[in-house]
Design a protein around this motif. Structure first.
Motif, PDB file in Angstrom:
ATOM      1  N   PHE A 173      16.409   0.347  -7.812  1.00 40.89           N
ATOM      2  CA  PHE A 173      15.652   0.559  -9.037  1.00 40.89           C
ATOM      3  C   PHE A 173      16.281   1.673  -9.862  1.00 40.89           C
ATOM      4  CE2 PHE A 173      12.333   2.870 -11.386  1.00 40.89           C
ATOM      5  CZ  PHE A 173      11.949   1.864 -12.241  1.00 40.89           C
ATOM      6  N   GLN A 174      16.637   1.331 -11.095  1.00 40.50           N
ATOM      7  CA  GLN A 174      17.219   2.298 -12.004  1.00 40.50           C
ATOM      8  C   GLN A 174      16.503   2.185 -13.342  1.00 40.50           C
ATOM      9  OE1 GLN A 174      21.402   1.462 -12.121  1.00 40.50           O
ATOM     10  NE2 GLN A 174      21.775   2.324 -10.108  1.00 40.50           N
ATOM     11  N   PRO A 175      15.438   2.946 -13.545  1.00 43.97           N
ATOM     12  CA  PRO A 175      14.681   2.837 -14.778  1.00 43.97           C
ATOM     13  C   PRO A 175      15.539   3.198 -15.976  1.00 43.97           C
ATOM     14  CG  PRO A 175      14.059   4.820 -13.592  1.00 43.97           C
ATOM     15  CD  PRO A 175      14.939   4.009 -12.674  1.00 43.97           C
ATOM     16  N   SER A 176      15.329   2.451 -17.042  1.00 41.06           N
ATOM     17  CA  SER A 176      16.079   2.712 -18.263  1.00 41.06           C
ATOM     18  C   SER A 176      15.178   3.429 -19.258  1.00 41.06           C
ATOM     19  CB  SER A 176      16.569   1.381 -18.865  1.00 41.06           C
ATOM     20  OG  SER A 176      17.236   1.601 -20.083  1.00 41.06           O
ATOM     21  N   PHE A 177      15.665   4.548 -19.752  1.00 43.54           N
ATOM     22  CA  PHE A 177      14.913   5.311 -20.744  1.00 43.54           C
ATOM     23  C   PHE A 177      15.727   5.341 -22.034  1.00 43.54           C
ATOM     24  CE2 PHE A 177      13.734   7.047 -16.592  1.00 43.54           C
ATOM     25  CZ  PHE A 177      12.358   6.904 -16.630  1.00 43.54           C
ATOM     26  N   SER A 219      13.574  -8.495 -14.047  1.00 44.01           N
ATOM     27  CA  SER A 219      13.783  -7.189 -14.661  1.00 44.01           C
ATOM     28  C   SER A 219      14.004  -6.154 -13.559  1.00 44.01           C
ATOM     29  CB  SER A 219      12.567  -6.816 -15.516  1.00 44.01           C
ATOM     30  OG  SER A 219      11.452  -6.513 -14.689  1.00 44.01           O
ATOM     31  N   VAL A 220      14.239  -4.904 -13.955  1.00 44.44           N
ATOM     32  CA  VAL A 220      14.366  -3.852 -12.944  1.00 44.44           C
ATOM     33  C   VAL A 220      13.024  -3.581 -12.273  1.00 44.44           C
ATOM     34  CG1 VAL A 220      16.347  -2.725 -14.004  1.00 44.44           C
ATOM     35  CG2 VAL A 220      14.034  -2.031 -14.672  1.00 44.44           C
ATOM     36  N   PHE A 221      11.966  -4.145 -12.826  1.00 42.55           N
ATOM     37  CA  PHE A 221      10.631  -4.025 -12.228  1.00 42.55           C
ATOM     38  C   PHE A 221      10.380  -5.282 -11.407  1.00 42.55           C
ATOM     39  CE2 PHE A 221      10.744  -1.947 -16.384  1.00 42.55           C
ATOM     40  CZ  PHE A 221      10.490  -0.639 -16.013  1.00 42.55           C
ATOM     41  N   ALA A 222      10.456  -5.151 -10.097  1.00 42.61           N
ATOM     42  CA  ALA A 222      10.354  -6.312  -9.211  1.00 42.61           C
ATOM     43  C   ALA A 222       9.095  -7.112  -9.486  1.00 42.61           C
ATOM     44  CB  ALA A 222      10.374  -5.859  -7.756  1.00 42.61           C
ATOM     45  N   GLY A 223       9.255  -8.435  -9.578  1.00 47.58           N
ATOM     46  CA  GLY A 223       8.126  -9.314  -9.822  1.00 47.58           C
ATOM     47  C   GLY A 223       7.824  -9.545 -11.280  1.00 47.58           C
ATOM     48  N   LEU A 224       8.557  -8.893 -12.179  1.00 45.90           N
ATOM     49  CA  LEU A 224       8.423  -9.129 -13.619  1.00 45.90           C
ATOM     50  C   LEU A 224       9.688  -9.856 -14.063  1.00 45.90           C
ATOM     51  CD1 LEU A 224       6.226  -6.976 -13.149  1.00 45.90           C
ATOM     52  CD2 LEU A 224       6.777  -6.039 -15.396  1.00 45.90           C
ATOM     53  N   TRP A 225       9.530 -11.120 -14.442  1.00 49.39           N
ATOM     54  CA  TRP A 225      10.653 -12.019 -14.693  1.00 49.39           C
ATOM     55  C   TRP A 225      10.729 -12.392 -16.168  1.00 49.39           C
ATOM     56  CZ3 TRP A 225      13.169 -13.320 -10.055  1.00 49.39           C
ATOM     57  CH2 TRP A 225      12.427 -13.105  -8.880  1.00 49.39           C
ATOM     58  N   ARG A 226      11.926 -12.340 -16.732  1.00 55.03           N
ATOM     59  CA  ARG A 226      12.165 -12.828 -18.090  1.00 55.03           C
ATOM     60  C   ARG A 226      12.592 -14.285 -17.989  1.00 55.03           C
ATOM     61  NH1 ARG A 226      15.546  -8.699 -21.742  1.00 55.03           N
ATOM     62  NH2 ARG A 226      14.816 -10.238 -23.264  1.00 55.03           N
ATOM     63  N   VAL A 227      11.793 -15.184 -18.553  1.00 56.55           N
ATOM     64  CA  VAL A 227      12.021 -16.626 -18.443  1.00 56.55           C
ATOM     65  C   VAL A 227      12.412 -17.176 -19.808  1.00 56.55           C
ATOM     66  CG1 VAL A 227      11.024 -18.830 -17.759  1.00 56.55           C
ATOM     67  CG2 VAL A 227      10.302 -16.724 -16.593  1.00 56.55           C
ATOM     68  N   THR A 228      13.581 -17.769 -19.890  1.00 57.56           N
ATOM     69  CA  THR A 228      14.086 -18.334 -21.139  1.00 57.56           C
ATOM     70  C   THR A 228      14.322 -19.822 -20.946  1.00 57.56           C
ATOM     71  OG1 THR A 228      15.214 -16.253 -21.659  1.00 57.56           O
ATOM     72  CG2 THR A 228      15.884 -18.207 -22.894  1.00 57.56           C
ATOM     73  N   ILE A 233       4.784 -12.830 -14.292  1.00 58.36           N
ATOM     74  CA  ILE A 233       4.479 -11.846 -13.261  1.00 58.36           C
ATOM     75  C   ILE A 233       4.094 -12.595 -11.990  1.00 58.36           C
ATOM     76  CG2 ILE A 233       3.025  -9.885 -12.626  1.00 58.36           C
ATOM     77  CD1 ILE A 233       2.444  -9.661 -15.730  1.00 58.36           C
ATOM     78  N   GLY A 234       4.843 -12.360 -10.925  1.00 64.49           N
ATOM     79  CA  GLY A 234       4.545 -13.050  -9.681  1.00 64.49           C
ATOM     80  C   GLY A 234       5.659 -12.881  -8.668  1.00 64.49           C
ATOM     81  N   GLU A 261       3.593  -5.678  -2.758  1.00 63.72           N
ATOM     82  CA  GLU A 261       3.585  -4.227  -2.950  1.00 63.72           C
ATOM     83  C   GLU A 261       4.613  -3.785  -3.984  1.00 63.72           C
ATOM     84  OE1 GLU A 261       5.624  -5.153   1.071  1.00 63.72           O
ATOM     85  OE2 GLU A 261       3.878  -5.822  -0.084  1.00 63.72           O
ATOM     86  N   ASP A 262       5.689  -4.569  -4.123  1.00 62.91           N
ATOM     87  CA  ASP A 262       6.688  -4.240  -5.146  1.00 62.91           C
ATOM     88  C   ASP A 262       6.109  -4.404  -6.548  1.00 62.91           C
ATOM     89  OD1 ASP A 262       8.608  -3.678  -3.264  1.00 62.91           O
ATOM     90  OD2 ASP A 262       9.453  -5.693  -3.277  1.00 62.91           O
TER      91      ASP A 262
END
Length: 280
Positions: free
Chosen positions: A35-39, A111-120, A137-138, A263-264
């Motif tokens: 995990f590498q959060p982007s700011f 995404s870098v946030f596990a379980g949050l998916w960008r769907v195109t 989300i899932g 939990e992620d």
């Protein structure tokens, strides 16, 4: 992993596998992802207020997710270029990339946030080639589990040099028939079984190629392909030189290596809110 098949006659042991062909369907990831959060640097937070609001709403929606409730879909608002970039930079790219073929091609990036998916998805029925994007989300995107094979599964005849291939296919069919929805996965580790090159060719032909390809770098470089037999997946692990080091056939809804843990997702809610606060 569980060794699922003990052959009755030995084939060729270690070193029997041919060199893996160069992958030309999505580039293989490299290295372990953490995990590498982007700011993103923000000179004026008000200029990206729509993106911040969208991210905050996404975090609130993710907080409502439960394993029992299933996946949640969040439609993205219409944003200008600056706000789209701010949102994309904040979400980043995580460990797993997925491509689902078929009538409507779907590309998915965790995404870098596990379980949050960008769907195109691309609307191939229209000349405009319009693109639709949403956040899902899932544990795993719905498009992966909903992709089912339409053709009748018919294993080929075994040719000369094929020793254990037909037995492996028979066991896979039996496991699929016995398996209840959501049941425990069952794995056959080809890397530990005696087999001939002809066995591998037979399995490739018998199992065929499905419409889902998953690339994961969460546990090293891993490529997962669906097959022409529903719930049967080919899971291959590669080293840093892209040499095959582990070859597994798995019977499951979706291999666990491609899935986010409950939990992620809860942790992703906390981290996403921290990123929004840092950008505001």
């Amino acid at each position: 992993m569980t060794q699922g098949f003990m052959p009755s006659s030995p084939g060729i042991g270690p070193g029997s596998q041919p060199e893996e062909a160069v992958l030309d369907y999505l580039p293989m990831p490299s290295g372990m992802s953490t995990f590498q959060p982007s700011f993103p640097e923000v000179e004026d937070p008000e200029r990206i207020r729509p993106a911040l609001d969208a991210l905050s709403a996404l975090a609130d929606r993710a907080a409502q997710w439960t394993p029992e409730g299933g996946n949640l879909v969040v439609e993205l608002p219409s944003l200008d270029a600056e706000n789209r970039k701010a949102l994309a930079d904040a979400l980043g790219e995580g460990e797993v990339a997925i491509k689902v073929g078929g009538k409507d091609a779907v590309e998915i990036q965790e995404s870098v946030f596990a379980g949050l998916w960008r769907v195109t998805s691309r609307d191939v029925d229209h000349a405009s080639g319009s693109v639709r994007e949403h956040i899902e989300i899932g544990v795993v995107p719905l498009a992966v589990g909903q992709c089912r094979q339409q053709r009748i599964f018919c294993p080929p005849e075994a040719g000369q040099g094929v020793v254990n291939g037909p037995f492996i296919v028979s066991e896979l069919i039996e496991r699929c028939e016995e398996r209840a929805p959501g049941g425990d996965p069952y794995a056959i580790n080809l890397s530990l079984l005696p087999h001939t090159p002809e066995d591998l060719a037979y399995l490739d032909e018998a199992l065929g190629q499905g419409e889902v390809t998953i690339l994961s770098r969460g546990y090293g470089n891993c490529r997962i392909d669906s097959t022409a037999l529903d719930h049967v997946w080919r899971v291959r692990y590669f080293n840093s030189q892209d040499s095959l080091i582990l070859d597994v056939i798995e019977v499951s809804d979706v291999p666990e290596v491609a899935c986010a843990a409950a939990e992620d997702i809860a942790d992703s809610v906390i981290r996403l809110k921290q990123v929004v606060e840092a950008m505001a």
